[in-house]
Design a protein around this motif. Structure first.
Motif, PDB file in Angstrom:
ATOM      1  N   PRO A 119     -21.835 -48.487 -23.751  1.00 15.97           N
ATOM      2  CA  PRO A 119     -21.331 -49.735 -23.160  1.00 15.97           C
ATOM      3  C   PRO A 119     -21.392 -50.928 -24.120  1.00 15.97           C
ATOM      4  O   PRO A 119     -20.528 -51.810 -24.061  1.00 15.97           O
ATOM      5  N   LEU A 120     -22.390 -50.978 -24.997  1.00 14.82           N
ATOM      6  CA  LEU A 120     -22.450 -52.079 -25.956  1.00 14.82           C
ATOM      7  C   LEU A 120     -21.303 -52.005 -26.956  1.00 14.82           C
ATOM      8  O   LEU A 120     -20.783 -53.014 -27.414  1.00 14.82           O
ATOM      9  N   LEU A 121     -20.918 -50.819 -27.276  1.00 11.79           N
ATOM     10  CA  LEU A 121     -19.853 -50.604 -28.247  1.00 11.79           C
ATOM     11  C   LEU A 121     -18.476 -50.873 -27.651  1.00 11.79           C
ATOM     12  O   LEU A 121     -17.531 -51.185 -28.377  1.00 11.79           O
ATOM     13  N   ALA A 122     -18.343 -50.783 -26.338  1.00 11.25           N
ATOM     14  CA  ALA A 122     -17.046 -50.972 -25.680  1.00 11.25           C
ATOM     15  C   ALA A 122     -16.494 -52.376 -25.904  1.00 11.25           C
ATOM     16  O   ALA A 122     -15.282 -52.578 -25.886  1.00 11.25           O
ATOM     17  N   ASP A 123     -17.375 -53.350 -26.120  1.00 10.48           N
ATOM     18  CA  ASP A 123     -16.929 -54.722 -26.342  1.00 10.48           C
ATOM     19  C   ASP A 123     -16.602 -55.002 -27.807  1.00 10.48           C
ATOM     20  O   ASP A 123     -16.012 -56.026 -28.125  1.00 10.48           O
ATOM     21  N   PHE A 157     -13.136 -43.542 -21.728  1.00  9.43           N
ATOM     22  CA  PHE A 157     -14.160 -43.196 -20.749  1.00  9.43           C
ATOM     23  C   PHE A 157     -15.505 -42.969 -21.444  1.00  9.43           C
ATOM     24  O   PHE A 157     -16.538 -43.477 -20.989  1.00  9.43           O
ATOM     25  N   ILE A 158     -15.496 -42.205 -22.533  1.00  9.48           N
ATOM     26  CA  ILE A 158     -16.729 -41.949 -23.291  1.00  9.48           C
ATOM     27  C   ILE A 158     -17.292 -43.259 -23.826  1.00  9.48           C
ATOM     28  O   ILE A 158     -18.505 -43.499 -23.764  1.00  9.48           O
ATOM     29  N   LEU A 159     -16.421 -44.103 -24.335  1.00  6.19           N
ATOM     30  CA  LEU A 159     -16.854 -45.383 -24.899  1.00  6.19           C
ATOM     31  C   LEU A 159     -17.511 -46.258 -23.833  1.00  6.19           C
ATOM     32  O   LEU A 159     -18.591 -46.818 -24.056  1.00  6.19           O
ATOM     33  N   VAL A 160     -16.908 -46.353 -22.672  1.00  8.07           N
ATOM     34  CA  VAL A 160     -17.432 -47.219 -21.610  1.00  8.07           C
ATOM     35  C   VAL A 160     -18.685 -46.626 -20.964  1.00  8.07           C
ATOM     36  O   VAL A 160     -19.655 -47.345 -20.708  1.00  8.07           O
ATOM     37  N   MET A 161     -18.682 -45.315 -20.720  1.00 11.68           N
ATOM     38  CA  MET A 161     -19.793 -44.708 -20.009  1.00 11.68           C
ATOM     39  C   MET A 161     -21.024 -44.477 -20.880  1.00 11.68           C
ATOM     40  O   MET A 161     -22.141 -44.718 -20.439  1.00 11.68           O
ATOM     41  N   TRP A 162     -20.830 -43.993 -22.110  1.00  8.85           N
ATOM     42  CA  TRP A 162     -21.966 -43.615 -22.939  1.00  8.85           C
ATOM     43  C   TRP A 162     -22.366 -44.681 -23.943  1.00  8.85           C
ATOM     44  O   TRP A 162     -23.509 -44.702 -24.398  1.00  8.85           O
ATOM     45  N   ILE A 165     -22.802 -42.847 -43.770  1.00 13.73           N
ATOM     46  CA  ILE A 165     -22.671 -44.304 -43.821  1.00 13.73           C
ATOM     47  C   ILE A 165     -23.609 -44.950 -42.804  1.00 13.73           C
ATOM     48  O   ILE A 165     -23.973 -44.346 -41.804  1.00 13.73           O
ATOM     49  N   ASP A 166     -23.968 -46.155 -43.077  1.00 17.95           N
ATOM     50  CA  ASP A 166     -24.887 -46.878 -42.206  1.00 17.95           C
ATOM     51  C   ASP A 166     -24.087 -47.600 -41.130  1.00 17.95           C
ATOM     52  O   ASP A 166     -23.492 -48.643 -41.371  1.00 17.95           O
ATOM     53  N   LEU A 167     -24.059 -47.024 -39.946  1.00 18.09           N
ATOM     54  CA  LEU A 167     -23.315 -47.606 -38.833  1.00 18.09           C
ATOM     55  C   LEU A 167     -24.210 -48.568 -38.057  1.00 18.09           C
ATOM     56  O   LEU A 167     -25.433 -48.430 -38.056  1.00 18.09           O
ATOM     57  N   PRO A 168     -23.611 -49.540 -37.384  1.00 15.39           N
ATOM     58  CA  PRO A 168     -24.421 -50.455 -36.559  1.00 15.39           C
ATOM     59  C   PRO A 168     -25.187 -49.698 -35.480  1.00 15.39           C
ATOM     60  O   PRO A 168     -24.773 -48.621 -35.058  1.00 15.39           O
ATOM     61  N   ASN A 169     -26.286 -50.255 -35.034  1.00 13.78           N
ATOM     62  CA  ASN A 169     -27.149 -49.588 -34.064  1.00 13.78           C
ATOM     63  C   ASN A 169     -26.446 -49.288 -32.744  1.00 13.78           C
ATOM     64  O   ASN A 169     -26.756 -48.300 -32.088  1.00 13.78           O
ATOM     65  N   GLU A 170     -25.488 -50.143 -32.343  1.00 14.34           N
ATOM     66  CA  GLU A 170     -24.840 -49.879 -31.060  1.00 14.34           C
ATOM     67  C   GLU A 170     -23.901 -48.674 -31.144  1.00 14.34           C
ATOM     68  O   GLU A 170     -23.512 -48.114 -30.137  1.00 14.34           O
ATOM     69  N   VAL A 171     -23.523 -48.258 -32.366  1.00 16.82           N
ATOM     70  CA  VAL A 171     -22.690 -47.072 -32.516  1.00 16.82           C
ATOM     71  C   VAL A 171     -23.546 -45.823 -32.345  1.00 16.82           C
ATOM     72  O   VAL A 171     -23.104 -44.830 -31.793  1.00 16.82           O
ATOM     73  N   ASN A 172     -24.764 -45.877 -32.851  1.00 16.58           N
ATOM     74  CA  ASN A 172     -25.682 -44.752 -32.668  1.00 16.58           C
ATOM     75  C   ASN A 172     -26.244 -44.847 -31.261  1.00 16.58           C
ATOM     76  O   ASN A 172     -26.722 -45.880 -30.845  1.00 16.58           O
ATOM     77  N   GLY A 173     -26.185 -43.766 -30.549  1.00 17.10           N
ATOM     78  CA  GLY A 173     -26.629 -43.821 -29.168  1.00 17.10           C
ATOM     79  C   GLY A 173     -27.372 -42.582 -28.763  1.00 17.10           C
ATOM     80  O   GLY A 173     -27.490 -41.632 -29.518  1.00 17.10           O
ATOM     81  N   GLN A 174     -27.871 -42.600 -27.575  1.00 14.74           N
ATOM     82  CA  GLN A 174     -28.609 -41.481 -27.025  1.00 14.74           C
ATOM     83  C   GLN A 174     -27.817 -40.946 -25.844  1.00 14.74           C
ATOM     84  O   GLN A 174     -27.499 -41.670 -24.920  1.00 14.74           O
ATOM     85  N   ILE A 175     -27.470 -39.665 -25.899  1.00 18.95           N
ATOM     86  CA  ILE A 175     -26.793 -39.012 -24.779  1.00 18.95           C
ATOM     87  C   ILE A 175     -27.743 -37.936 -24.300  1.00 18.95           C
ATOM     88  O   ILE A 175     -27.834 -36.868 -24.882  1.00 18.95           O
ATOM     89  N   PHE A 179     -20.665 -42.405 -31.374  1.00 14.92           N
ATOM     90  CA  PHE A 179     -19.295 -42.372 -30.891  1.00 14.92           C
ATOM     91  C   PHE A 179     -18.327 -41.803 -31.927  1.00 14.92           C
ATOM     92  O   PHE A 179     -17.391 -41.090 -31.584  1.00 14.92           O
ATOM     93  N   VAL A 180     -18.555 -42.094 -33.198  1.00 15.64           N
ATOM     94  CA  VAL A 180     -17.661 -41.628 -34.254  1.00 15.64           C
ATOM     95  C   VAL A 180     -17.625 -40.097 -34.290  1.00 15.64           C
ATOM     96  O   VAL A 180     -16.557 -39.497 -34.417  1.00 15.64           O
ATOM     97  N   THR A 181     -18.777 -39.467 -34.166  1.00 13.03           N
ATOM     98  CA  THR A 181     -18.821 -38.001 -34.175  1.00 13.03           C
ATOM     99  C   THR A 181     -18.091 -37.434 -32.965  1.00 13.03           C
ATOM    100  O   THR A 181     -17.317 -36.471 -33.093  1.00 13.03           O
ATOM    101  N   ILE A 182     -18.305 -38.009 -31.806  1.00 11.40           N
ATOM    102  CA  ILE A 182     -17.635 -37.532 -30.593  1.00 11.40           C
ATOM    103  C   ILE A 182     -16.123 -37.735 -30.707  1.00 11.40           C
ATOM    104  O   ILE A 182     -15.339 -36.848 -30.361  1.00 11.40           O
TER     105      ILE A 182
END
Length: 173
Positions: free
Chosen positions: A105-109, A98-103, A32-42, A49-52
């Protein structure tokens, strides 16, 4: 020999089914096409975030189904199980927060991410309990049918022993 083959075949089917279901849940974010703030770089890994979160749900499912449920959900220790499940919900949700806020941050809101982060924990716990109840019921039915077959075999042996020639000879005498 036949029982061993059936056991291996049952386990193979069960493992395959688990891999397919969890694989589908882990692949959904890629499909599925998730918003860009959901896709992130760790670090060097491209992640989201969904996979984690689904990986934590996977660990939660199996930990509850095969450890907590089997160890604590008995007539005398059910209250320990409830405490453990409540603590597990708190730990898993805290870890996801914790994962949401730390990795991410745009998605946390994002309200959607907040709901996704915390609602499925209870859902996966309930599914793991249902899975374990079904598994226990199937195992109970197998044991019950094996006992029934053993009892019938014993009764048949007893009847055959009564119809033996020695028994008939003794009855005629």
């Amino acid at each position: 020999m036949q029982k061993g083959i059936a056991f291996i075949k049952d386990n193979y089917i069960t493992i395959t089914l688990h891999v397919l279901i969890w694989g589908a849940l882990l692949i959904i974010p890629a499909i599925i096409d998730l918003p860009n703030e959901v896709n992130g770089q760790i670090g060097p890994l491209r992640s989201n975030f969904v996979t984690i979160a689904n990986l934590t749900h996977l660990a939660l499912f199996y930990f509850n189904a095969f450890y907590l449920y089997s160890k604590f959900l008995t007539r005398s220790r059910w209250w320990i199980y409830l405490i453990c499940v409540f603590m597990l919900i708190i730990v898993v949700n805290g870890m996801k927060r914790f994962i949401l806020v730390m990795w991410f941050p745009l998605l946390a809101d994002n309200e959607w991410a907040f709901k996704f982060a915390f609602f499925p924990t209870v859902f996966f716990l309930v599914i793991s309990i249902i899975y374990r109840l079904v598994l226990d019921k199937v195992n109970y039915e197998k044991i019950k049918s094996a006992r029934k077959a053993e009892q019938l075999a014993t009764e048949l042996k007893f009847l055959r022993s009564q119809v033996s020639p020695h028994f008939l000879f003794n009855v005629l005498n």
